[in-house]
Every structure is written in C-alpha cells, then in structure tokens.
Design a protein around this motif. Sequence first.
Motif, PDB file in Angstrom:
ATOM      1  N   GLY A  71       5.277   4.722   0.877  1.00  0.00           N
ATOM      2  CA  GLY A  71       3.999   5.114   0.311  1.00  0.00           C
ATOM      3  C   GLY A  71       4.057   6.458  -0.398  1.00  0.00           C
ATOM      4  O   GLY A  71       5.081   7.132  -0.417  1.00  0.00           O
ATOM      5  N   ASP A  74       0.101   8.195  -6.668  1.00  0.00           N
ATOM      6  CA  ASP A  74      -0.184   7.120  -7.619  1.00  0.00           C
ATOM      7  C   ASP A  74       0.921   7.004  -8.677  1.00  0.00           C
ATOM      8  O   ASP A  74       1.576   7.995  -9.017  1.00  0.00           O
ATOM      9  CB  ASP A  74      -1.505   7.397  -8.332  1.00  0.00           C
ATOM     10  CG  ASP A  74      -2.674   7.542  -7.375  1.00  0.00           C
ATOM     11  OD1 ASP A  74      -2.688   6.827  -6.353  1.00  0.00           O
ATOM     12  OD2 ASP A  74      -3.570   8.366  -7.653  1.00  0.00           O
ATOM     13  N   ILE A  75       1.075   5.801  -9.197  1.00  0.00           N
ATOM     14  CA  ILE A  75       2.023   5.534 -10.277  1.00  0.00           C
ATOM     15  C   ILE A  75       1.418   5.992 -11.601  1.00  0.00           C
ATOM     16  O   ILE A  75       0.217   5.829 -11.832  1.00  0.00           O
ATOM     17  CB  ILE A  75       2.364   4.033 -10.323  1.00  0.00           C
ATOM     18  CG1 ILE A  75       3.120   3.622  -9.044  1.00  0.00           C
ATOM     19  CG2 ILE A  75       3.173   3.678 -11.560  1.00  0.00           C
ATOM     20  CD1 ILE A  75       3.212   2.133  -8.852  1.00  0.00           C
ATOM     21  N   THR A  88      -6.622   9.861 -10.354  1.00  0.00           N
ATOM     22  CA  THR A  88      -5.214   9.481 -10.262  1.00  0.00           C
ATOM     23  C   THR A  88      -4.319  10.716 -10.183  1.00  0.00           C
ATOM     24  O   THR A  88      -4.419  11.622 -11.007  1.00  0.00           O
ATOM     25  CB  THR A  88      -4.815   8.617 -11.477  1.00  0.00           C
ATOM     26  OG1 THR A  88      -5.582   7.415 -11.456  1.00  0.00           O
ATOM     27  CG2 THR A  88      -3.342   8.274 -11.452  1.00  0.00           C
ATOM     28  N   THR A  90      -0.279  11.738  -9.876  1.00  0.00           N
ATOM     29  CA  THR A  90       1.031  11.116 -10.074  1.00  0.00           C
ATOM     30  C   THR A  90       2.185  12.051  -9.731  1.00  0.00           C
ATOM     31  O   THR A  90       2.012  13.266  -9.621  1.00  0.00           O
ATOM     32  CB  THR A  90       1.182  10.647 -11.530  1.00  0.00           C
ATOM     33  OG1 THR A  90       1.140  11.789 -12.399  1.00  0.00           O
ATOM     34  CG2 THR A  90       0.078   9.678 -11.907  1.00  0.00           C
ATOM     35  N   ASP A  95       8.424   8.356  -9.826  1.00  0.00           N
ATOM     36  CA  ASP A  95       8.335   7.085 -10.560  1.00  0.00           C
ATOM     37  C   ASP A  95       9.673   6.738 -11.206  1.00  0.00           C
ATOM     38  O   ASP A  95      10.145   5.605 -11.108  1.00  0.00           O
ATOM     39  CB  ASP A  95       7.271   7.172 -11.656  1.00  0.00           C
ATOM     40  CG  ASP A  95       5.848   7.169 -11.120  1.00  0.00           C
ATOM     41  OD1 ASP A  95       5.655   6.923  -9.915  1.00  0.00           O
ATOM     42  OD2 ASP A  95       4.933   7.423 -11.920  1.00  0.00           O
ATOM     43  N   CYS A 116       2.472   0.157   0.675  1.00  0.00           N
ATOM     44  CA  CYS A 116       1.403   0.829  -0.051  1.00  0.00           C
ATOM     45  C   CYS A 116       1.831   1.125  -1.488  1.00  0.00           C
ATOM     46  O   CYS A 116       1.916   0.209  -2.300  1.00  0.00           O
ATOM     47  CB  CYS A 116       0.946   2.085   0.695  1.00  0.00           C
ATOM     48  SG  CYS A 116      -0.696   2.647   0.183  1.00  0.00           S
ATOM     49  N   ARG A 117       2.134   2.369  -1.846  1.00  0.00           N
ATOM     50  CA  ARG A 117       2.658   2.661  -3.174  1.00  0.00           C
ATOM     51  C   ARG A 117       3.855   1.770  -3.491  1.00  0.00           C
ATOM     52  O   ARG A 117       4.026   1.315  -4.623  1.00  0.00           O
ATOM     53  CB  ARG A 117       3.072   4.132  -3.269  1.00  0.00           C
ATOM     54  CG  ARG A 117       3.917   4.462  -4.510  1.00  0.00           C
ATOM     55  CD  ARG A 117       4.568   5.846  -4.385  1.00  0.00           C
ATOM     56  NE  ARG A 117       5.703   5.959  -5.292  1.00  0.00           N
ATOM     57  CZ  ARG A 117       5.619   6.410  -6.542  1.00  0.00           C
ATOM     58  NH1 ARG A 117       4.448   6.763  -7.048  1.00  0.00           N
ATOM     59  NH2 ARG A 117       6.704   6.490  -7.298  1.00  0.00           N
ATOM     60  N   GLU A 120       2.865  -1.400  -4.889  1.00  0.00           N
ATOM     61  CA  GLU A 120       2.413  -1.196  -6.266  1.00  0.00           C
ATOM     62  C   GLU A 120       3.602  -1.020  -7.209  1.00  0.00           C
ATOM     63  O   GLU A 120       3.577  -1.500  -8.347  1.00  0.00           O
ATOM     64  CB  GLU A 120       1.469   0.000  -6.319  1.00  0.00           C
ATOM     65  CG  GLU A 120       0.179  -0.245  -5.537  1.00  0.00           C
ATOM     66  CD  GLU A 120      -0.632   1.018  -5.284  1.00  0.00           C
ATOM     67  OE1 GLU A 120      -0.238   2.098  -5.787  1.00  0.00           O
ATOM     68  OE2 GLU A 120      -1.662   0.935  -4.582  1.00  0.00           O
ATOM     69  N   HIS A 177      -5.399   3.751   0.902  1.00  0.00           N
ATOM     70  CA  HIS A 177      -5.125   3.592  -0.521  1.00  0.00           C
ATOM     71  C   HIS A 177      -6.428   3.538  -1.303  1.00  0.00           C
ATOM     72  O   HIS A 177      -7.409   2.945  -0.837  1.00  0.00           O
ATOM     73  CB  HIS A 177      -4.294   2.319  -0.788  1.00  0.00           C
ATOM     74  CG  HIS A 177      -4.950   1.036  -0.399  1.00  0.00           C
ATOM     75  ND1 HIS A 177      -5.582   0.210  -1.314  1.00  0.00           N
ATOM     76  CD2 HIS A 177      -5.092   0.420   0.803  1.00  0.00           C
ATOM     77  CE1 HIS A 177      -6.065  -0.857  -0.695  1.00  0.00           C
ATOM     78  NE2 HIS A 177      -5.778  -0.761   0.595  1.00  0.00           N
ATOM     79  N   GLN A 179      -6.044   2.779  -4.682  1.00  0.00           N
ATOM     80  CA  GLN A 179      -5.651   1.904  -5.776  1.00  0.00           C
ATOM     81  C   GLN A 179      -5.248   0.542  -5.204  1.00  0.00           C
ATOM     82  O   GLN A 179      -5.074   0.398  -3.994  1.00  0.00           O
ATOM     83  CB  GLN A 179      -4.514   2.520  -6.592  1.00  0.00           C
ATOM     84  CG  GLN A 179      -4.901   3.850  -7.223  1.00  0.00           C
ATOM     85  CD  GLN A 179      -3.981   4.284  -8.349  1.00  0.00           C
ATOM     86  OE1 GLN A 179      -2.851   3.837  -8.452  1.00  0.00           O
ATOM     87  NE2 GLN A 179      -4.488   5.152  -9.202  1.00  0.00           N
ATOM     88  N   GLN A 214      -0.011  -3.580   1.259  1.00  0.00           N
ATOM     89  CA  GLN A 214      -0.768  -2.424   0.803  1.00  0.00           C
ATOM     90  C   GLN A 214      -1.090  -1.471   1.945  1.00  0.00           C
ATOM     91  O   GLN A 214      -1.424  -0.319   1.726  1.00  0.00           O
ATOM     92  CB  GLN A 214      -2.056  -2.901   0.128  1.00  0.00           C
ATOM     93  CG  GLN A 214      -2.816  -1.827  -0.623  1.00  0.00           C
ATOM     94  CD  GLN A 214      -2.130  -1.377  -1.896  1.00  0.00           C
ATOM     95  OE1 GLN A 214      -2.147  -2.067  -2.892  1.00  0.00           O
ATOM     96  NE2 GLN A 214      -1.508  -0.205  -1.849  1.00  0.00           N
TER      97      GLN A 214
END
Length: 242
Positions: A71, A74-75, A88, A90, A95, A116-117, A120, A177, A179, A214
Amino acid sequence: MVSSGSDRPVIGLTTYAERTRFGVWDVDAAVLHRSYVDSVVRAGGVPVLLPPAGDAHGELLPLLDGLVLTGGADIEPRRYGSEAHATTVTRPDRDAAEFALAEAALSGTIPVLGVCRGMEVLNVVLGGTLVQHLPEVTGTVAHQPEVAVFGDTVVTLAAASRAAAVLGTETACRCYHHQAVATLGDGLQAVGWAADGTIEALELPGERFVLGVQWHPEQDSADLRLFGALVEAATKKSGGES
C-alpha cells in the motif's frame, strides 16, 4: 529452490520512500510497515524489502519466488490519462520503480499479491483507470474514516474466484483507501465488492496467482490466509513442492 537455500520461498515487498525518524536520525528512507514483514514470515516466507530505486527489475525477479505490491500513496493520474484531483497525493519515484517491477512480474510467472495501492498498480499497469476520490462516488468516507484510521468493510467475493477459494464468499476486512478501480485493466476480473459497489478485489483468471485486494490483510495478524496463499503459490513456482 535457488533463492533462500531452504524450502521457504523468498517474497519481495515493495517499500515507501519517505522522510523518516528513527533513533537520532531524521532522513529520507525506504521503509515499510512491520506488519507486512511479520505476515510473510508467519505465513512461511522469507521477506526481502525492495526499495523504489534503480532499474534492475529484470535482474531482480529471478531472485524472488513471490511479490507483494504494498500500500501507499496515490498513483500519478497521468499514468491512466487523468488530471490530478485536489486530494491526490503521489510519489512519482515509487510509481516508476513499481510499474517497471509489476510489468516485469506480469510478463513472467512469479505469483503477485497487490495490497490497496498495489491492487491499483496492477490495474493501471494493465490499462485500467481509477476513481481518484471515492467519497464523491459513494457519498461516504467509510473506506477511509479519517487520517490514520482504518475502516471496517465486509467484502462479497465471487464464488468461483481464486479470492473466494482462499477466503470464502464473504470476508470482513480493514480498509484505508480514498481511491478505487474505475475501469478494469486488460484481462483482469473484478471478484470482490463492498456493499456500496466499490471493487475490493480483482484477479487474473487461470492457474497463475495474480490477485489484488483493496483492503489491508497485513492489519489482521490472526488471518494469514492471503499471505499463506501467496507463499504456497510461490513455493510451487520455485519447485519447493512437487
């Protein structure tokens, strides 16, 4: 098995890149919640932490028997063709490393668990998109009640899915989460849903273990079923089980 020198599979865990305080230090560090490490150990695996740095992902994967995409932040929305929402947050360096690692893993045979992340990441790597702020869709903050507070969610799982084979058709989870999956990546199937319709689990169909959830299974120390399933798949993949 060539990785650990024993019958225990080596499980790679992606890590955060964050400013961190420990001992007398306040420095940039590659860190991870201890609960992930403990979950892998208790499930019978050998954990190895993977920092979000470098580009030797192809060379790294042969050293691993399984992979956990953990996790975190955010992306970057441009990776799925969107502009950033005001909420958001990041970590582009993470990434870059994790997308390359996930792409390499998906092109091979290594078992993968996305948390989670991490779920995604699997979705976006395969061409899917995300809802950037779930309360705007569901009208509730139940999936992330407040900062650093986990929500409690009951997830319904598709009866014929790998996830249900591990957890049954209904499971209670800890989630954190804001997202969620919007459109599914190529080949992925949604196999778990919260009561409000949010996709909470996805997987690639077939014999290979590629599963994303998630929620945060590492937060339930009494339930090692997902980590155990990953370790079992990694053991079979590495030749540790006939």
